[in-house]
Design a protein around this motif. Structure first.
Motif, mmCIF file in Angstrom:
data_model
loop_
_atom_site.group_PDB
_atom_site.id
_atom_site.type_symbol
_atom_site.label_atom_id
_atom_site.label_comp_id
_atom_site.label_asym_id
_atom_site.label_seq_id
_atom_site.Cartn_x
_atom_site.Cartn_y
_atom_site.Cartn_z
ATOM 1 N N SER A 192 0.846 -1.196 0.000
ATOM 2 C CA SER A 192 0.000 0.000 0.000
ATOM 3 C C SER A 192 0.883 1.248 0.000
ATOM 4 C CB SER A 192 -0.901 -0.024 1.233
ATOM 5 O OG SER A 192 -1.042 1.283 1.738
ATOM 6 N N GLN A 193 0.359 2.317 -0.618
ATOM 7 C CA GLN A 193 1.128 3.557 -0.656
ATOM 8 C C GLN A 193 0.611 4.563 0.371
ATOM 9 O OE1 GLN A 193 4.042 4.070 -2.268
ATOM 10 N NE2 GLN A 193 3.774 1.896 -2.714
ATOM 11 N N ASP A 194 -0.382 4.133 1.169
ATOM 12 C CA ASP A 194 -0.932 5.055 2.168
ATOM 13 C C ASP A 194 0.154 5.457 3.158
ATOM 14 O OD1 ASP A 194 -3.245 4.522 0.920
ATOM 15 O OD2 ASP A 194 -4.045 3.158 2.457
ATOM 16 N N ALA A 195 -0.104 6.584 3.817
ATOM 17 C CA ALA A 195 0.827 6.993 4.874
ATOM 18 C C ALA A 195 0.783 5.955 5.986
ATOM 19 C CB ALA A 195 0.421 8.357 5.419
ATOM 20 N N ALA A 196 1.917 5.774 6.640
ATOM 21 C CA ALA A 196 1.993 4.759 7.689
ATOM 22 C C ALA A 196 1.207 5.216 8.927
ATOM 23 C CB ALA A 196 3.443 4.519 8.052
ATOM 24 N N GLN A 197 0.650 4.252 9.647
ATOM 25 C CA GLN A 197 0.015 4.539 10.932
ATOM 26 C C GLN A 197 1.082 4.443 12.007
ATOM 27 O OE1 GLN A 197 -3.128 5.238 11.087
ATOM 28 N NE2 GLN A 197 -3.871 4.494 9.105
ATOM 29 N N THR A 198 0.980 5.319 12.995
ATOM 30 C CA THR A 198 1.925 5.221 14.107
ATOM 31 C C THR A 198 1.238 4.533 15.278
ATOM 32 O OG1 THR A 198 2.835 7.281 13.371
ATOM 33 C CG2 THR A 198 3.520 6.520 15.528
ATOM 34 N N THR A 199 1.845 3.476 15.765
ATOM 35 C CA THR A 199 1.241 2.707 16.842
ATOM 36 C C THR A 199 2.317 2.352 17.861
ATOM 37 O OG1 THR A 199 -0.253 1.722 15.240
ATOM 38 C CG2 THR A 199 -0.098 0.642 17.368
ATOM 39 N N LEU A 583 20.321 13.608 6.472
ATOM 40 C CA LEU A 583 18.870 13.795 6.557
ATOM 41 C C LEU A 583 18.541 14.994 7.451
ATOM 42 C CD1 LEU A 583 15.955 12.731 6.075
ATOM 43 C CD2 LEU A 583 16.206 11.474 8.213
ATOM 44 N N TYR A 584 19.186 15.058 8.628
ATOM 45 C CA TYR A 584 18.910 16.144 9.564
ATOM 46 C C TYR A 584 19.174 17.503 8.911
ATOM 47 C CZ TYR A 584 18.728 12.693 13.346
ATOM 48 O OH TYR A 584 18.393 11.651 14.139
ATOM 49 N N GLN A 585 20.285 17.549 8.136
ATOM 50 C CA GLN A 585 20.615 18.809 7.484
ATOM 51 C C GLN A 585 19.518 19.203 6.493
ATOM 52 O OE1 GLN A 585 24.572 18.427 6.087
ATOM 53 N NE2 GLN A 585 25.063 20.581 6.416
ATOM 54 N N ARG A 586 19.059 18.197 5.698
ATOM 55 C CA ARG A 586 17.997 18.489 4.720
ATOM 56 C C ARG A 586 16.728 18.965 5.431
ATOM 57 N NH1 ARG A 586 16.619 13.636 1.056
ATOM 58 N NH2 ARG A 586 14.995 15.054 0.330
ATOM 59 N N VAL A 587 16.385 18.246 6.500
ATOM 60 C CA VAL A 587 15.159 18.605 7.230
ATOM 61 C C VAL A 587 15.262 20.039 7.741
ATOM 62 C CG1 VAL A 587 13.819 18.146 9.333
ATOM 63 C CG2 VAL A 587 14.553 16.244 7.879
ATOM 64 N N GLN A 588 16.399 20.348 8.377
ATOM 65 C CA GLN A 588 16.543 21.681 8.957
ATOM 66 C C GLN A 588 16.461 22.777 7.887
ATOM 67 O OE1 GLN A 588 19.974 21.260 11.676
ATOM 68 N NE2 GLN A 588 19.117 23.069 12.711
ATOM 69 N N GLU A 589 17.140 22.526 6.751
ATOM 70 C CA GLU A 589 17.120 23.540 5.691
ATOM 71 C C GLU A 589 15.718 23.733 5.138
ATOM 72 O OE1 GLU A 589 20.081 22.208 2.945
ATOM 73 O OE2 GLU A 589 21.686 22.736 4.354
ATOM 74 N N ARG A 590 15.010 22.582 4.949
ATOM 75 C CA ARG A 590 13.659 22.644 4.392
ATOM 76 C C ARG A 590 12.720 23.407 5.338
ATOM 77 N NH1 ARG A 590 9.934 23.594 2.832
ATOM 78 N NH2 ARG A 590 8.216 22.648 1.662
ATOM 79 N N LEU A 591 12.842 23.116 6.653
ATOM 80 C CA LEU A 591 11.936 23.734 7.626
ATOM 81 C C LEU A 591 12.178 25.233 7.734
ATOM 82 C CD1 LEU A 591 11.815 21.118 10.528
ATOM 83 C CD2 LEU A 591 10.243 21.435 8.614
ATOM 84 N N LYS A 592 13.431 25.623 7.603
ATOM 85 C CA LYS A 592 13.750 27.039 7.742
ATOM 86 C C LYS A 592 13.139 27.865 6.606
ATOM 87 C CE LYS A 592 17.958 27.101 9.336
ATOM 88 N NZ LYS A 592 19.430 27.238 9.250
ATOM 89 N N LYS A 593 12.844 27.149 5.475
ATOM 90 C CA LYS A 593 12.275 27.863 4.330
ATOM 91 C C LYS A 593 10.786 28.145 4.495
ATOM 92 C CE LYS A 593 15.539 26.311 0.840
ATOM 93 N NZ LYS A 593 15.742 24.913 0.419
ATOM 94 N N ILE A 594 10.129 27.499 5.481
ATOM 95 C CA ILE A 594 8.702 27.780 5.691
ATOM 96 C C ILE A 594 8.576 29.244 6.103
ATOM 97 C CG2 ILE A 594 6.678 27.236 7.106
ATOM 98 C CD1 ILE A 594 7.827 24.450 7.512
ATOM 99 N N PRO A 595 7.710 30.017 5.404
ATOM 100 C CA PRO A 595 7.585 31.437 5.760
ATOM 101 C C PRO A 595 7.101 31.588 7.205
ATOM 102 C CG PRO A 595 6.285 30.874 3.794
ATOM 103 C CD PRO A 595 6.854 29.607 4.297
ATOM 104 N N GLY A 596 7.721 32.457 7.945
ATOM 105 C CA GLY A 596 7.325 32.672 9.339
ATOM 106 C C GLY A 596 8.180 31.901 10.320
ATOM 107 N N LEU A 768 7.814 17.890 5.798
ATOM 108 C CA LEU A 768 8.465 16.609 6.066
ATOM 109 C C LEU A 768 8.052 15.570 5.026
ATOM 110 C CD1 LEU A 768 8.193 16.463 9.951
ATOM 111 C CD2 LEU A 768 10.264 16.674 8.578
ATOM 112 N N ALA A 769 6.760 15.541 4.691
ATOM 113 C CA ALA A 769 6.282 14.580 3.699
ATOM 114 C C ALA A 769 6.949 14.843 2.358
ATOM 115 C CB ALA A 769 4.767 14.653 3.579
ATOM 116 N N GLY A 770 7.279 16.129 2.089
ATOM 117 C CA GLY A 770 7.970 16.463 0.854
ATOM 118 C C GLY A 770 9.360 15.832 0.790
ATOM 119 N N ILE A 771 9.969 15.642 1.938
ATOM 120 C CA ILE A 771 11.289 15.006 1.967
ATOM 121 C C ILE A 771 11.142 13.493 1.855
ATOM 122 C CG2 ILE A 771 13.345 14.614 3.381
ATOM 123 C CD1 ILE A 771 12.816 17.384 4.612
ATOM 124 N N ASP A 772 10.226 12.929 2.637
ATOM 125 C CA ASP A 772 10.007 11.482 2.639
ATOM 126 C C ASP A 772 8.608 11.236 3.208
ATOM 127 O OD1 ASP A 772 9.841 8.793 3.106
ATOM 128 O OD2 ASP A 772 11.750 8.634 4.177
#
Lengths: 923, 109
Positions: A192-199, A583-596, A768-772
């Motif tokens: 399945s391609q659905d998003a994973a459930q967290t349990t 990965l952490y570097q990508r996440v941090q860079e991506r998040l910093k680009k969110i306006p605000g 985050l979903a945009g990264i993975d």
């Protein structure tokens, strides 16, 4: 047969009451006529004969009454009469009725609500078969995760010792093991391609379900053959997760799910009511055999499963019939000491401590619960407070009933002289008391249900799943009801008993002043008790509230405004340790680009949020004994962490992108760390490491951060240090290496934003979903909410004790008002005489108020020492509150005095407005 | 009508009523009068005990009641012995006989 006929006859008599009455009249009249005729035949005149016949018969009503009394229906009828009479009496005095019902409802409701909670949290057994046979091997509820070293009283164990016990212990039928940690897993259907459930999940031994006696609601549960090395992975899913995440789809059973990316067959669904072995709002809903843990830990990792140094499993077992816990305890302790001696490398200190190592058996039927351990004292405090409220409520009811019976004195005397039997009068009072208690109980039940629901809302604020139900506990309700009925019966019937023994003529003579004095003495005593109890409750509530205020106002050392906090599980998303830094570097860079978003960071832990890993350290050039046994916390943080959380560095620099595996390994420490380990020296440039030979120079200190409250403000601050995610050190021991790799997985994402933090949730998720797509967040909340949630329990206890003390105050004031008003009413004529003799209104008001204050004064004299004692006992459970707080005590006394003034002033003014002439005419 | 009357021996009222009704159906006053007459005024039954006893016996099914007209053309409630009442009378008479015999033996011993 005879019984049936009796019943039918009685029923007929009840139904055709009027007709029977008429028939009886006619029959008696015929008797009278016949009797008179007979007498006339003897020579009497008609009038004479009729008079004689009537005299012989006596009262026709009495005869009818006697005939009616033959059957059972007369009893039922008079009972029904009593009920109607009782209701009429209650309705006729609506003030009394309302106050009594309210008093009872509050007393019963508060107690049922609190004790329902206590029952659910402390005593409720898991939904398992024969829970009384189950014993937990060990005590203490640390919740998490790994323990190295000796525990003295053991609570968690390693897998090797578990296997040894399971296979050799003669005292137990079966022993099961389950992991202390309940990590979150990402679950999705294969293909399945659905998003994973967290349990949340839990590693359990193969005999876990068999030992607990749980049935499958579909499919089968785990058994010993699932928990072998090398068998295909199997898991059991919880009923709730099956329903919620998979719509109770039966095709799940036997199908393959990807759990953290690994294929696992779901063999069955656990029983519907079973939500794990612990009381928590995040129960495990996925049970995976212990032997699958190495696969989930990742290839090449030294799984804790093979370790014999690290304790991580809870053990629970079914005792064999005939074996006492004491015997089993002794056996287990012996086994443990032998095992430690033969299997572990023990230091000299450890060997000296070996005789101290022991295992205690604790009842296992209620499962394990850190919530229970944490809330125990609070719940006891609340139980005590609510029990006091019930006492005050009963005292109030007693007071009301006493006043009422005194008011009924003349009426009773009149009824007695008119021929009512004593038993009948007492029965009427009894019925009224029971009626009152029952109505109060019903209102209390409703109140209890709402109260429990409200309390649960506060305790489990922000939780998806509430592990405790609000249904009132019936035994508790029964107990409270019984107590109030007992009060009602005692204080309703006892005065009635005494009054009906007195000569009716005494009562009819009226204004027997001597009896007024007699009747009001127990009332005054009750008011004194109420005043004492309420001052105790007020003082306790004051202390608890003060403690909460202190907690909430503590300077945490970081910023909560404009911060968003999210928790994430990179491991469940399938990342390997070596992939993380990029990965952490990508996440941090991506998040910093969110306006605000001003800054973003990743970290292992964050303040007031599941803190922290505790370790021992070593310092180059210092002996272990110099460092001593100081628990030190550590966390890993990304660059920009300190600016995101708003903690300034007092010296040096923070961790930056330039700190890599290849560069010098660095650490930032907090002020406590610097002061503890490098007193009087500049910490910058100093070196230390985790404990272990040769690690004393691993990290160079590059910065000192301001002290921040990571844990509860009530606990002692520990030295703390921060390492970058990018630098790891190899360790020879399994435990050290596991710690090193395990802490590389960041669990927390922090954003510093402008505007409302919550509004960034979807932006964060999308980024985050945009990264993975596998990167799903477990919970997102603003930091102020996160901090507020930390004090849920303290807040609840403060609010509830506050509420209870308010209740106590209101009840005591009502009681005082009742007694004062009653006395004023009874003394109307006396007051009239006094005023006629020259007393002015001021004197009268003073006299009445003095009476009220003298009772409260005695109450205060009793209550304040008790309150001081309570304060001494409570002080160690509270934060920043002294053992003796004159301010709180003084405030409590003043509040009570103001209430006394109000409660006394109303009747006093009424007394003062008495017109002497009218008062005298009452006589 | 000065005459000395005694209290009934405990538990004998129902037996006496049964016996009285065994002769013929009677109304309440008739029963009372008959008992007084036959006992030559030794026993007098007042309505306060008579009617509850009648009610009790009616419920137990030993007698039943009927509204009839009296010889004076008045309506009155007549009581009749039922079969079980006849049975009860026999039993109670026997029992009474046994008790009297026993008491007499004791007194003469």
């Amino acid at each position: 047969m005879a019984l049936v006929r009796k019943f039918l006859g009685g029923r007929k008599a009840l139904v055709h009451k009027d007709q029977r009455n008429l028939e009886m009249d006619e029959e008696l009249r015929a008797y009278l006529d016949a009797s008179a005729e007979e007498k006339m035949r003897g020579g009497m005149s008609y009038d004479q004969a009729m008079r004689a016949a009537r005299a012989e018969m006596g009262s026709m009503e009495t005869v009818k009454q006697k005939v009616r009394a033959v059957g059972w229906e007369s009893l039922a009828e008079s009972f029904w009469q009593d009920i109607r009479y009782g209701l009429r009496q209650l309705i006729r005095s609506p003030g009394f009725f309302a106050v009594a019902i309210l008093t009872l409802a509050l007393g019963i409701g508060a107690n049922t609500a609190i004790f329902t909670l206590v029952h659910a949290v402390m005593l409720k057994q898991l939904p398992i078969s024969r829970p009384d046979q189950l014993y937990r091997i060990g005590e203490g509820e640390y919740y998490c995760c790994e323990w190295t070293g000796l525990q003295d009283s053991w609570g968690t164990f390693d897998y090797q010792f578990y296997k040894h016990l399971r296979d050799t212990s003669p005292a137990f039928e079966q022993i099961a093991a389950f992991s202390g940690n309940t990590p979150s897993f990402h679950v999705r259907r294969a293909g399945s391609q659905d998003a994973a459930q967290t349990t949340n999940g839990e590693y359990v031994s193969g005999n876990y379900f068999a030992t607990l006696g749980i049935q499958a609601s579909a499919g089968r549960l785990l058994n010993a053959s699932d928990d072998q090395p090398g068998t295909p992975a199997a898991a059991v899913m919880g009923y709730q997760a099956w329903q919620r995440d998979f719509g109770s789809d039966p095709s799940i059973i036997g199908s393959t799910l990807l759990i953290n990316g690994l294929p696992v067959t779901v063999v069955g669904i656990a029983a519907q009511g079973f939500s794990g072995d612990r009381l928590t709002s995040y129960p495990p809903e996925l049970w995976i055999p212990l032997n699958q843990k190495p696969a989930f830990d990742g290839p090449g990792q030294d799984s804790i499963l093979y370790s014999s140094d690290d304790a991580w499993l809870y053990l629970i077992g079914r005792l064999k019939p005939g074996v006492t816990p004491v015997q089993a305890q002794a056996q287990l302790t012996m086994e443990l000491q032998q095992w430690l001696r033969s299997q572990r490398k023990l230091s000299k200190d450890d060997i000296a401590n070996l005789p101290k190592q022991h295992i205690r058996l604790t009842p296992g039927g209620t499962g394990v619960s850190p919530f229970r351990s944490n809330s125990k004292n609070g719940l006891y405090l609340l139980s005590a407070a609510s029990a006091l409220v019930l006492l005050i409520a009963c005292a109030n009811l007693a007071n009301l009933l006493l006043a009422r019976s005194a008011a009924r004195y003349q009426q009773t005397a009149l009824r007695l002289s008119l021929g009512a039997t004593r038993s009948r009068l007492i029965r009427a009072v009894l019925t009224e008391s029971v009626l009152l208690s029952l109505i109060g109980g019903a209102a209390g039940l409703a109140l209890a249900y709402l109260g429990t629901k409200a309390i649960l809302l506060i305790i489990f604020r922000g939780a998806e799943y509430v592990p405790v139900h609000a249904t009132p506990s019936l035994p508790i309700l029964g107990f409270a009801l019984l107590l109030s009925m007992l009060t009602g019966v005692t204080f309703g019937v006892a005065p009635a008993w005494m009054e009906t023994r007195a000569e009716p003529t005494d009562g009819l003579r009226g204004n027997s002043r001597s009896s007024t004095q007699q009747a009001s003495r127990p009332q005054k005593m009750l008011v004194i008790v109420q005043a004492a109890l309420s001052v105790v409750l007020l003082a306790v509530a004051g202390l608890v509230t003060q403690s909460l205020r202190n907690l909430e106002n503590t300077a945490m050392g970081f910023e909560t405004q404009g911060r968003l906090l999210a928790s994430i599980n990179f491991k469940a998303a399938g990342y390997k340790p070596e992939e993380l830094p990029t990965l952490y570097q990508r996440v941090q860079e991506r998040l910093k680009k969110i306006p605000g978003v001003h800054s973003a960071s990743l970290s292992l832990n964050s303040p007031q949020n599941f803190c922290c890993v505790t370790v021992d350290i070593s310092i180059g050039g210092r002996s272990d004994s110099w460092i001593g046994d100081i628990d030190t916390s550590f966390s890993r943080v990304s660059p920009h962490y300190f600016e995101t959380i708003g903690v300034p560095l007092v010296r040096g620099r923070a961790i930056t992108e330039r700190d890599t595996q290849a560069s010098q390994h660095v650490a930032v420490v907090d002020e406590t760390f610097a002061r503890t380990f490098f007193p009087g020296r500049d910490p910058i440039g100093q070196r230390f490491g985790l404990s272990g030979p040769g690690h004393g120079y691993d990290y160079e200190i590059v910065g000192v951060a301001r002290n921040t409250r990571y844990r509860s403000p009530a606990s002692l601050p520990r030295p703390m240090f921060f390492l970058p995610f990018t630098q790891t050190t190899p360790f020879p021991s399994n435990g050290g290496q596991r710690l090193e790799t395990g802490t590389l997985y960041a669990q927390t994402i922090l954003l510093r934003v402008s505007g409302v933090p919550e509004s960034y949730e979807s932006l964060l998720r999308n980024a985050l979903a945009g990264i993975d797509p596998n990167l799903s967040l477990e919970s997102v909340k603003s930091y102020s909410e996160q901090v507020a949630v930390q004090f849920n329990q303290e807040r609840l206890i403060a609010r509830l004790t506050g509420l209870f003390s308010l209740l106590a105050l209101v009840l005591a004031s009502v009681g005082l008002y009742g007694v004062t008003a009653y006395n004023v009413a009874r003394r109307t004529s006396e007051i009239g005489i006094r005023m006629a003799l020259g007393a002015n209104r001021g004197n009268v008001v003073k006299m009445i108020l003095l009476g009220a204050f003298s009772q409260v004064g005695i109450g205060l004299c009793i209550g304040i020492p008790v309150a001081i004692l309570c304060g001494r006992y409570l002080a160690h459970q509270l934060y920043g509150v002294g053992r003796f707080d004159p301010l709180v005590l003084g405030a409590a006394a003043i509040v009570l005095s103001v209430c006394t003034l109000i409660a006394g002033l109303v009747p006093a003014r009424r007394a003062a407005s008495v017109e002497p002439m009218e008062a005298l005419r009452i006589e | 009508m000065p005459s000395k009357s005694s209290d009934l021996v405990q538990g004998t009222l129902e037996m006496l009523i049964l016996k009285t009704l065994a002769l013929e159906p009677m109304h309440g006053f008739g029963v009372a009068l008959r008992i007084e007459q036959i006992s030559k005024g030794v026993f007098r039954v007042n309505p306060g005990s008579l009617f509850p006893a009648l009610s009790r016996m009616e419920r137990a099914g030993r007698i039943r009641a009927e509204w009839r007209t009296t010889e004076n053309n008045r309506r009155a409630k007549y009581y009749l012995l039922t079969d079980s009442g006849r049975e009860a009378l026999k039993d109670e008479t026997q029992e009474w006989g046994r008790q009297i015999a026993a008491i007499t033996r004791i007194l003469e011993a």
